[in-house]
Design an enzyme around this catalytic site. Structure first.
Site, PDB file in Angstrom:
ATOM      1  N   GLN A 106     -10.060  -3.860  -3.124  1.00  0.00           N
ATOM      2  CA  GLN A 106     -11.312  -3.334  -2.594  1.00  0.00           C
ATOM      3  C   GLN A 106     -12.500  -3.484  -3.865  1.00  0.00           C
ATOM      4  O   GLN A 106     -13.512  -3.923  -3.530  1.00  0.00           O
ATOM      5  CB  GLN A 106     -11.299  -1.812  -2.503  1.00  0.00           C
ATOM      6  N   CYS A 142     -16.236   1.651   0.574  1.00  0.00           N
ATOM      7  CA  CYS A 142     -15.204   0.757   1.106  1.00  0.00           C
ATOM      8  C   CYS A 142     -14.460   1.205   2.352  1.00  0.00           C
ATOM      9  O   CYS A 142     -14.020   0.322   3.151  1.00  0.00           O
ATOM     10  CB  CYS A 142     -13.974   1.269   0.245  1.00  0.00           C
ATOM     11  N   HIS A 180      -7.453   0.995  -6.451  1.00  0.00           N
ATOM     12  CA  HIS A 180      -7.657  -0.044  -5.294  1.00  0.00           C
ATOM     13  C   HIS A 180      -8.422  -1.402  -5.687  1.00  0.00           C
ATOM     14  O   HIS A 180      -9.393  -1.580  -5.502  1.00  0.00           O
ATOM     15  CB  HIS A 180      -8.369   0.858  -4.312  1.00  0.00           C
ATOM     16  N   ARG A 212     -13.519  -8.548   1.559  1.00  0.00           N
ATOM     17  CA  ARG A 212     -12.163  -7.970   1.611  1.00  0.00           C
ATOM     18  C   ARG A 212     -11.291  -9.282   1.519  1.00  0.00           C
ATOM     19  O   ARG A 212     -10.272  -9.855   0.940  1.00  0.00           O
ATOM     20  CB  ARG A 212     -11.567  -7.289   2.377  1.00  0.00           C
ATOM     21  N   ASP A 225     -17.094   7.147  -1.619  1.00  0.00           N
ATOM     22  CA  ASP A 225     -16.035   7.227  -0.827  1.00  0.00           C
ATOM     23  C   ASP A 225     -15.745   8.655  -0.323  1.00  0.00           C
ATOM     24  O   ASP A 225     -16.178   9.548  -0.976  1.00  0.00           O
ATOM     25  CB  ASP A 225     -14.762   6.585  -1.922  1.00  0.00           C
ATOM     26  N   ARG A 227       0.833  -1.109   0.083  1.00  0.00           N
ATOM     27  CA  ARG A 227      -0.085  -0.081   0.070  1.00  0.00           C
ATOM     28  C   ARG A 227       1.158   1.250   0.110  1.00  0.00           C
ATOM     29  O   ARG A 227       1.731   1.396   1.077  1.00  0.00           O
ATOM     30  CB  ARG A 227      -1.040  -0.106   1.345  1.00  0.00           C
TER      31      ARG A 227
HETATM   32  N1  NVA Z   1      -9.608   6.909  -1.353  1.00  0.00           N
HETATM   33  C1  NVA Z   1      -9.487   6.271  -0.198  1.00  0.00           C
HETATM   34  C2  NVA Z   1      -9.859   5.017  -0.047  1.00  0.00           C
HETATM   35  C3  NVA Z   1      -9.306   4.406   1.426  1.00  0.00           C
HETATM   36  C4  NVA Z   1      -9.573   3.074   1.744  1.00  0.00           C
HETATM   37  C5  NVA Z   1      -8.012   6.712   0.250  1.00  0.00           C
HETATM   38  O1  NVA Z   1      -6.929   6.572  -0.632  1.00  0.00           O
HETATM   39  O2  NVA Z   1      -7.699   7.135   1.368  1.00  0.00           O
HETATM   40  N1   CP Z   2     -11.193  -0.081   2.492  1.00  0.00           N
HETATM   41  C1   CP Z   2      -9.941  -0.059   2.896  1.00  0.00           C
HETATM   42  O1   CP Z   2      -9.034  -0.112   2.421  1.00  0.00           O
HETATM   43  O2   CP Z   2      -9.635   0.017   4.296  1.00  0.00           O
HETATM   44  P1   CP Z   2      -8.386   0.312   5.038  1.00  0.00           P
HETATM   45  O3   CP Z   2      -7.794   1.484   4.637  1.00  0.00           O
HETATM   46  O4   CP Z   2      -8.605   0.346   6.642  1.00  0.00           O
HETATM   47  O5   CP Z   2      -7.412  -0.695   4.621  1.00  0.00           O
END
Ligand code: NVA
Ligand code: CP
Length: 302
Positions: free
Chosen positions: A132, A259, A129, A287, A219, A102
């Site tokens: 997800q 998500c 993502h 997930r 989101d 990540r």
């Molecule tokens: N768009 C959000 C998704 C979090 C799971 C982010 O990147 O922070």
């Molecule tokens: N939806 C998601 O990816 O959650 P986290 O940021 O908690 O991993």
């Protein structure tokens, strides 16, 4: 499947095969059937951004498959001190059997795959993502019985979630409609891809995008790494809340996906969130199952 870097790399059929395996693994888990398909294998997990779901579901998932995880954060490793990704890739490939990462740039994930010799799984970048969205598609199919022909709409920022939903939704035969303010549209690469599909719609009118939708997704307006833009974004996304007024134009049996984490009163109203909590938390559970399917397909060499 060698890696999961982005859904754009997969065919619709490959996505459906992941979802089929995910359904099977979910069934086996629920019925106490052991599936140690990755016995003794190690998943390296790199987190350069925060996580709750991704962190826990991958670690539990690899354990349920008979393997184990080693977790690296940028703070506690040399990654945060600038060690080049090419070197990290070559070193980790000698210790672990697969890497979940990540991070910020998609280029970092692609470089890890290019320079390493083990499968790489994208656990979120600024661009996409994919894990997800595999869980989202799995959940929609679970509740609606099929994906093809459904209308999926996304209300909000042209971010990693919107990008992956456009790619994944169109590839599996859904109609995809997205609403975002000018200046917050998806990147050219995604729009060029979507242009090839007649059933894609981009608008700045949330009510138009949501009309007759079977699935409504949203989101956060401010993603990880964009915290300094929060105020500006709150102003730009005014009117983009998934609330009862918006849900009134979707199909009467439409389901909502998020998500998580969610900001009630911003991108989604508390009422809509609670009314659709059964879908949203099943999505969170999925997930685990969807990622186990990805682990088996990549690290298991299927
Ligand atoms: N768009 C959000 C998704 C979090 C799971 C982010 O990147 O922070
Ligand atoms: N939806 C998601 O990816 O959650 P986290 O940021 O908690 O991993």
């Amino acid at each position: 499947m060698k890696h999961l870097l982005k859904l754009l790399d997969l065919s619709g059929q490959e996505i459906m095969e992941i979802l089929n395996l995910a359904d099977q693994l979910k069934y086996e888990t629920k019925h106490g059937i052991e599936h140690h398909r990755l016995k003794g294998k190690c998943l390296g997990m790199i987190f350069e951004k925060s996580s709750t779901r991704t962190r826990v579901s991958f670690e539990v998932g690899i354990n349920q498959l008979g393997g184990y995880a080693v977790v690296l954060s940028s703070d506690g490793s040399q990654i945060g001190r600038g060690e080049p990704v090419q070197d990290t890739a070559r070193v980790l490939s000698r210790y672990v059997d697969g890497i979940m990462i990540r991070t910020f740039g998609q280029d970092e994930v692609e470089a890890l795959a290019e320079h390493g010799s083990v499968p790489v799984i994208n656990g979120l970048t600024d661009f996409c993502h994919p894990c997800q969205v595999l869980a989202d598609l799995m959940t929609v199919r679970e509740f609606k019985g099929a994906l093809e022909g459904l209308k999926l709409c996304f209300i909000g920022d042209g971010n990693n979630m919107m990008n992956s939903l456009i790619a994944g939704g169109l590839k599996v035969g859904m109609a995809v409609s997205v609403a975002c303010p000018e200046g917050y549209r998806p990147p050219k690469e995604i729009l060029d891809f979507a242009d090839g599909y007649g059933c894609f719609e981009l608008t700045d009118d949330p009510l138009l995008a949501a009309r007759d939708a079977d699935v409504v997704v949203t989101d956060v307006w401010t993603s990880m790494g964009q915290e300094e833009e929060r105020q500006k974004r709150e102003a730009a996304f005014k009117g983009y809340c998934v609330d009862e007024r918006l849900m009134a134009v979707a199909k009467p049996d439409a389901m909502v996906q998020h998500c998580l984490p969610a900001h009630r009163g911003e991108e989604i109203s508390a009422e809509v969130f609670e009314a659709h909590a059964q879908y949203i938390f099943e999505e969170a559970e999925n997930r685990l199952h969807a990622q186990k399917a990805v682990l088996v397909k990549t690290m298991g060499g299927e």
